[in-house]
Design an enzyme around this catalytic site. Structure first.
Site, short mmCIF file in Angstrom:
data_model
loop_
_atom_site.label_atom_id
_atom_site.label_comp_id
_atom_site.label_asym_id
_atom_site.label_seq_id
_atom_site.Cartn_x
_atom_site.Cartn_y
_atom_site.Cartn_z
N ASP A 1 3.95 14.26 -97.12
CA ASP A 1 3.22 15.45 -97.00
C ASP A 1 3.94 16.55 -95.95
OD1 ASP A 1 1.43 17.48 -98.03
OD2 ASP A 1 0.26 17.11 -96.13
N SER B 1 -2.31 22.51 -98.94
CA SER B 1 -2.47 21.69 -100.07
C SER B 1 -3.55 21.31 -100.82
CB SER B 1 -2.01 20.08 -99.55
OG SER B 1 -0.87 19.83 -98.68
N GLN C 1 2.92 17.68 -106.08
CA GLN C 1 1.72 18.41 -105.17
C GLN C 1 1.54 19.79 -105.74
OE1 GLN C 1 2.29 20.19 -101.12
NE2 GLN C 1 1.20 18.07 -100.41
#
Length: 286
Positions: free
Chosen positions: A203, A227, A277
């Site tokens: 991430d 996110s 993502q």
């Protein structure tokens, strides 16, 4: 292991609350909310604690609400299916009895099969490249005082960006970026730890790829960035205490959202994991 890496491993070792319920502590990395990678790693660990003899091959999660890094997170696991080859787990993360994250994880028994992969792209380093932490400490007086200590403290994951951007004065670039990363010290041989730490590290930096063509960053005035979801596919065995190349791109951004993708290779060119993502990259209305 160094102290900060031991703390990360401990952060991922959840406390049992029941047969299918676990609790994880939170850390403050200087972000407004809980770091998404922490929730990804802990949710994967929660799923692993209810599976035997199988390895995670994919996880798909949605960030539903911002997490509070001053509070622990409770993880409830549902056994969806246990087959001969595959097992499926649904994991729900909660704070204050509200769901903040939902994940489906799939686990597979060891199996041989057809093999192919993308070739590793050309990339400099990691030797001779400054780490993000070294750069932050060099220019720490430019970091806002309220987050300066968190941004310049020791980190368990060393990240060395190739052709880094200036987060305070970004330029316009094509939507491609590459980072080398690894744990700062040797880890135990347990592959579960390596997968959970890779989930944690995946991430870092990914979201920003979709902002490169627009010359903005998460530190830009008026930007709302978060996110929305995160998916990981584990292809082959790896060690996260060896250098890994994170090769990222963003094929599209529209309607306040940016899509980010990444392939992760070891230093020998083996593709070990892929990531995707979607992120919120919204300019706040004045």
């Amino acid at each position: 292991m160094t102290e900060v890496l031991e703390e990360l491993v401990e952060l991922l070792q959840l406390q049992p609350l029941g047969e299918l319920s676990f609790r994880g502590n939170s850390e403050n990395l200087g972000f407004r909310n809980v770091f998404g990678g922490q929730v990804l790693g802990q949710a994967l660990m929660a799923g692993y604690k209810t599976v035997e003899g199988k390895d995670a091959h994919s996880m798909h999660g949605y960030f539903l609400r911002p997490g509070d890094h001053s509070l622990p997170i409770d993880y409830d696991v549902q056994i969806v299916r246990d087959g001969a080859t595959f097992s499926t787990r649904r994991v729900i993360a909660k704070q204050n009895n509200k769901e903040i994250f939902a994940m489906i994880g799939s686990f597979q028994s060891p199996e041989e099969g057809l093999e192919h992969q993308f070739e590793m792209p050309e990339a400099d380093g990691p030797e001779g490249i400054y780490s993000e932490l070294e750069t932050r400490r060099k220019f720490k007086e430019l970091i806002p005082e309220k987050v300066r200590d968190q941004y310049t403290q020791d980190r368990p994951i060393e990240i060395r960006p190739i052709d880094p951007i200036n987060y305070l004065a970004p330029d316009v670039r094509k939507p491609y970026k590459q980072n080398w990363f690894k744990a700062v010290a040797k880890l135990p041989d347990d592959p579960v730890i390596h997968q959970c730490i890779l989930a944690y590290a995946s991430d870092f930096g990914l979201l920003g790829t979709s902002m490169l063509p627009h010359g903005v960053t998460f530190m830009g005035k008026g930007m709302q960035v978060a996110s929305l979801d995160h998916a990981i596919w584990f292809h082959r065995d790896f060690r996260v205490d060896d250098w890994l190349l994170y090769d990222m791109d963003s094929p599209s951004s529209s309607r306040g959202r940016g899509l980010n993708r990444g392939n992760i290779y070891n230093s020998e060119g083996t593709l070990v994991a892929s990531v995707c993502q979607e992120a919120l990259i919204r300019r706040r209305k004045k």
